[in-house]
Design a protein around this motif. Structure first.
Motif, PDB file in Angstrom:
ATOM      1  N   LEU A 127       1.000  -1.319  -0.254  1.00 42.03           N
ATOM      2  CA  LEU A 127      -0.166   0.230   0.218  1.00 42.03           C
ATOM      3  C   LEU A 127       0.438   1.099  -0.612  1.00 42.03           C
ATOM      4  O   LEU A 127       0.119   2.656   0.237  1.00 42.03           O
ATOM      5  CB  LEU A 127      -1.004  -0.447   1.259  1.00 42.03           C
ATOM      6  N   GLU A 128       2.043   1.062   0.133  1.00 46.54           N
ATOM      7  CA  GLU A 128       2.926   2.317   0.079  1.00 46.54           C
ATOM      8  C   GLU A 128       2.956   2.696   1.451  1.00 46.54           C
ATOM      9  O   GLU A 128       2.953   4.461   0.729  1.00 46.54           O
ATOM     10  CB  GLU A 128       2.876   3.156  -1.774  1.00 46.54           C
ATOM     11  N   VAL A 129       3.185   2.499   2.328  1.00 47.95           N
ATOM     12  CA  VAL A 129       3.142   3.500   3.525  1.00 47.95           C
ATOM     13  C   VAL A 129       3.956   3.413   3.782  1.00 47.95           C
ATOM     14  O   VAL A 129       5.410   2.189   4.087  1.00 47.95           O
ATOM     15  CB  VAL A 129       1.817   1.897   5.077  1.00 47.95           C
ATOM     16  N   ALA A 130       4.716   4.266   4.298  1.00 46.89           N
ATOM     17  CA  ALA A 130       6.148   4.705   4.375  1.00 46.89           C
ATOM     18  C   ALA A 130       6.686   3.986   5.948  1.00 46.89           C
ATOM     19  O   ALA A 130       7.949   3.631   6.060  1.00 46.89           O
ATOM     20  CB  ALA A 130       6.573   6.027   4.588  1.00 46.89           C
ATOM     21  N   HIS A 131       5.775   4.288   7.126  1.00 46.04           N
ATOM     22  CA  HIS A 131       6.686   3.916   8.679  1.00 46.04           C
ATOM     23  C   HIS A 131       5.039   3.874   9.556  1.00 46.04           C
ATOM     24  O   HIS A 131       4.376   3.742   8.930  1.00 46.04           O
ATOM     25  CB  HIS A 131       6.347   5.280   9.288  1.00 46.04           C
ATOM     26  N   VAL A 132       5.687   2.268  10.569  1.00 50.77           N
ATOM     27  CA  VAL A 132       4.847   2.058  11.445  1.00 50.77           C
ATOM     28  C   VAL A 132       5.239   3.004  12.227  1.00 50.77           C
ATOM     29  O   VAL A 132       6.836   2.567  12.828  1.00 50.77           O
ATOM     30  CB  VAL A 132       4.908   0.713  11.567  1.00 50.77           C
ATOM     31  N   LEU A 133       3.815   3.173  12.910  1.00 50.59           N
ATOM     32  CA  LEU A 133       4.637   3.675  14.572  1.00 50.59           C
ATOM     33  C   LEU A 133       3.441   2.852  15.968  1.00 50.59           C
ATOM     34  O   LEU A 133       2.273   1.793  14.978  1.00 50.59           O
ATOM     35  CB  LEU A 133       4.062   5.081  14.744  1.00 50.59           C
ATOM     36  N   VAL A 134       4.357   2.614  16.341  1.00 49.38           N
ATOM     37  CA  VAL A 134       3.999   1.690  17.830  1.00 49.38           C
ATOM     38  C   VAL A 134       3.752   2.221  19.258  1.00 49.38           C
ATOM     39  O   VAL A 134       5.200   2.390  19.439  1.00 49.38           O
ATOM     40  CB  VAL A 134       4.650   0.063  17.907  1.00 49.38           C
ATOM     41  N   LEU A 135       3.255   2.185  20.794  1.00 53.68           N
ATOM     42  CA  LEU A 135       3.217   2.080  21.670  1.00 53.68           C
ATOM     43  C   LEU A 135       3.142   0.628  22.661  1.00 53.68           C
ATOM     44  O   LEU A 135       2.093   0.196  22.663  1.00 53.68           O
ATOM     45  CB  LEU A 135       1.958   2.919  22.576  1.00 53.68           C
ATOM     46  N   GLY A 136       3.775   0.275  22.898  1.00 55.29           N
ATOM     47  CA  GLY A 136       4.172  -1.026  23.232  1.00 55.29           C
ATOM     48  C   GLY A 136       6.017  -1.097  24.001  1.00 55.29           C
ATOM     49  O   GLY A 136       7.041  -0.883  24.454  1.00 55.29           O
ATOM     50  N   ASP A 137       5.410  -2.192  24.612  1.00 52.70           N
ATOM     51  CA  ASP A 137       6.976  -3.160  25.532  1.00 52.70           C
ATOM     52  C   ASP A 137       7.958  -3.168  24.181  1.00 52.70           C
ATOM     53  O   ASP A 137       8.321  -3.835  23.163  1.00 52.70           O
ATOM     54  CB  ASP A 137       6.554  -4.403  25.520  1.00 52.70           C
ATOM     55  N   PRO A 138       9.327  -2.327  24.332  1.00 49.76           N
ATOM     56  CA  PRO A 138      10.346  -2.114  23.650  1.00 49.76           C
ATOM     57  C   PRO A 138      10.755  -3.170  23.607  1.00 49.76           C
ATOM     58  O   PRO A 138      11.432  -3.433  22.412  1.00 49.76           O
ATOM     59  CB  PRO A 138      11.201  -0.929  24.362  1.00 49.76           C
ATOM     60  N   ALA A 139      10.868  -4.243  24.471  1.00 47.54           N
ATOM     61  CA  ALA A 139      12.312  -5.662  24.548  1.00 47.54           C
ATOM     62  C   ALA A 139      11.334  -6.220  23.052  1.00 47.54           C
ATOM     63  O   ALA A 139      11.893  -7.028  22.735  1.00 47.54           O
ATOM     64  CB  ALA A 139      12.087  -6.331  25.900  1.00 47.54           C
ATOM     65  N   TYR A 140      10.159  -6.179  22.971  1.00 42.55           N
ATOM     66  CA  TYR A 140       9.252  -6.791  22.176  1.00 42.55           C
ATOM     67  C   TYR A 140       9.843  -6.175  20.454  1.00 42.55           C
ATOM     68  O   TYR A 140       9.679  -7.142  20.059  1.00 42.55           O
ATOM     69  CB  TYR A 140       8.034  -7.213  22.591  1.00 42.55           C
ATOM     70  N   TYR A 141       9.308  -5.072  20.899  1.00 41.48           N
ATOM     71  CA  TYR A 141       8.867  -4.918  19.209  1.00 41.48           C
ATOM     72  C   TYR A 141      10.349  -3.969  19.127  1.00 41.48           C
ATOM     73  O   TYR A 141      10.581  -4.246  17.591  1.00 41.48           O
ATOM     74  CB  TYR A 141       8.049  -3.417  19.639  1.00 41.48           C
ATOM     75  N   SER A 142      11.355  -3.920  19.423  1.00 41.41           N
ATOM     76  CA  SER A 142      12.775  -4.033  19.078  1.00 41.41           C
ATOM     77  C   SER A 142      13.025  -5.440  18.341  1.00 41.41           C
ATOM     78  O   SER A 142      13.911  -5.071  17.880  1.00 41.41           O
ATOM     79  CB  SER A 142      13.780  -3.460  20.118  1.00 41.41           C
ATOM     80  N   ARG A 143      12.297  -6.505  19.100  1.00 39.52           N
ATOM     81  CA  ARG A 143      13.014  -7.493  17.840  1.00 39.52           C
ATOM     82  C   ARG A 143      12.320  -8.378  16.473  1.00 39.52           C
ATOM     83  O   ARG A 143      12.574  -8.514  15.894  1.00 39.52           O
ATOM     84  CB  ARG A 143      12.732  -8.858  18.342  1.00 39.52           C
ATOM     85  N   HIS A 144      11.119  -6.879  16.675  1.00 42.55           N
ATOM     86  CA  HIS A 144      10.798  -6.625  14.890  1.00 42.55           C
ATOM     87  C   HIS A 144      11.773  -5.267  13.986  1.00 42.55           C
ATOM     88  O   HIS A 144      10.898  -5.174  13.074  1.00 42.55           O
ATOM     89  CB  HIS A 144       9.098  -6.648  15.089  1.00 42.55           C
ATOM     90  N   GLY A 145      11.648  -4.328  15.165  1.00 50.68           N
ATOM     91  CA  GLY A 145      12.886  -3.750  13.582  1.00 50.68           C
ATOM     92  C   GLY A 145      12.726  -1.836  14.133  1.00 50.68           C
ATOM     93  O   GLY A 145      13.355  -1.570  14.124  1.00 50.68           O
ATOM     94  N   PHE A 146      11.855  -2.259  15.468  1.00 50.70           N
ATOM     95  CA  PHE A 146      11.204  -0.792  15.706  1.00 50.70           C
ATOM     96  C   PHE A 146      12.106  -0.640  17.032  1.00 50.70           C
ATOM     97  O   PHE A 146      13.652  -1.014  17.384  1.00 50.70           O
ATOM     98  CB  PHE A 146      10.112  -0.839  16.699  1.00 50.70           C
ATOM     99  N   ALA A 147      12.678   1.080  16.148  1.00 52.28           N
ATOM    100  CA  ALA A 147      13.221   1.980  17.778  1.00 52.28           C
ATOM    101  C   ALA A 147      12.525   2.655  18.724  1.00 52.28           C
ATOM    102  O   ALA A 147      12.003   3.455  18.014  1.00 52.28           O
ATOM    103  CB  ALA A 147      14.773   2.758  16.515  1.00 52.28           C
TER     104      ALA A 147
END
Length: 196
Positions: A127-147
Motif C-alpha cells: 500500500l506504499e505506507v512509509a512508516h509504522v509506529l507503535v506504543l508497546g513493550d520496547p523489548a518485544y518490538y525491538s525484535r521486529h526492527g522498531f526503534a
C-alpha cells in the motif's frame, strides 16, 4: 500445534461471528483491559484498516490492526526558521499505527505475534505506507526492527515513563527517520488510549 494461517478481515463493521470470536480472544489475552470496544470501533469507523487474524485450524489464535495515519512533517532539508518561513507548508507522509496486537494465551510464544507483524508490514508495503509506529513493550518490538524514542509526536501526551515505548520503524530503508506529528482517525483521539 495446528498450522497457522494469516488472513485479512474484510473492511467495515465486524460480523456477529467475527465480533464474538474477537471479543473472546481479547478477553482471554487481556483480562484486565477492555480492548474489544476499540477493535469494534476501528472496524466500524476507519476506512483502509489493515486487520489480520491468525487461525490455528478453526480457532482464532491471534489478531492485529494497523490503522492508516499520516505524519505531518517538513522535509529533512527544510526545517523551518521561525524568523523567515514560519508558514512553510507541512508535508504528509503515509504511516500506520500498530495496535492492538493480541495472541491467545495458549498460543503465545509460538511466533504468532511475529507472523502477524510481518504479514502486516508486507501488506503495508504493498500500500506504499512509509512508516509504522507503535506504543508497546520496547523489548518485544525491538525484535521486529522498531526503534525507541520516535521523533513523532503522538496524538495525545504520553506519560514520561512511556516515551521509550513510543517506537517507529521505516518500511522503506531509503527514507529518513520520521519526524513531525502523527495524525490519526477520530477513533484514536481519545486521550484515555494514551495514558495509564
Amino acid at each position: 500445534m495446528a498450522e497457522i494461517e494469516i488472513d485479512p478481515l474484510e473492511p467495515g463493521p465486524l460480523t456477529p461471528v467475527e465480533a464474538a470470536a474477537l471479543e473472546a480472544l481479547y478477553a482471554s489475552a487481556f483480562p484486565e483491559e477492555d480492548l474489544f470496544p476499540l477493535v469494534r470501533r476501528l472496524h466500524a469507523e476507519v476506512p483502509g484498516l489493515v486487520s489480520l487474524r491468525a487461525m490455528a485450524g478453526e480457532t482464532l489464535a491471534g489478531h492485529v490492526i494497523f490503522t492508516p495515519c499520516t505524519i505531518e512533517d517538513l522535509p529533512a532539508d527544510h526545517r523551518p526558521n521561525p524568523k523567515t518561513d514560519a508558514d512553510a507548508p507541512a508535508q504528509a507522509t503515509s504511516a500506520a499505527l500498530l495496535g492492538p496486537l493480541c495472541v491467545a494465551p495458549e498460543h503465545q510464544r509460538q511466533g504468532i505475534g511475529s507472523a502477524l507483524i510481518r504479514a502486516g508490514h508486507e501488506k503495508l508495503r504493498s500500500l506504499e505506507v512509509a512508516h509504522v509506529l507503535v506504543l508497546g513493550d520496547p523489548a518485544y518490538y525491538s525484535r521486529h526492527g522498531f526503534a525507541a524514542g520516535a521523533d513523532v509526536e503522538p496524538p495525545s501526551p504520553l506519560p514520561e515513563h512511556w516515551r521509550q515505548a513510543w517506537q517507529w520503524l521505516t518500511l522503506d530503508p531509503s527514507l529518513p527517520a520520521p519526524h513531525g506529528s502523527l495524525t490519526v482517525p477520530e477513533t484514536w483521539r481519545d486521550p484515555a488510549l494514551w495514558t495509564e
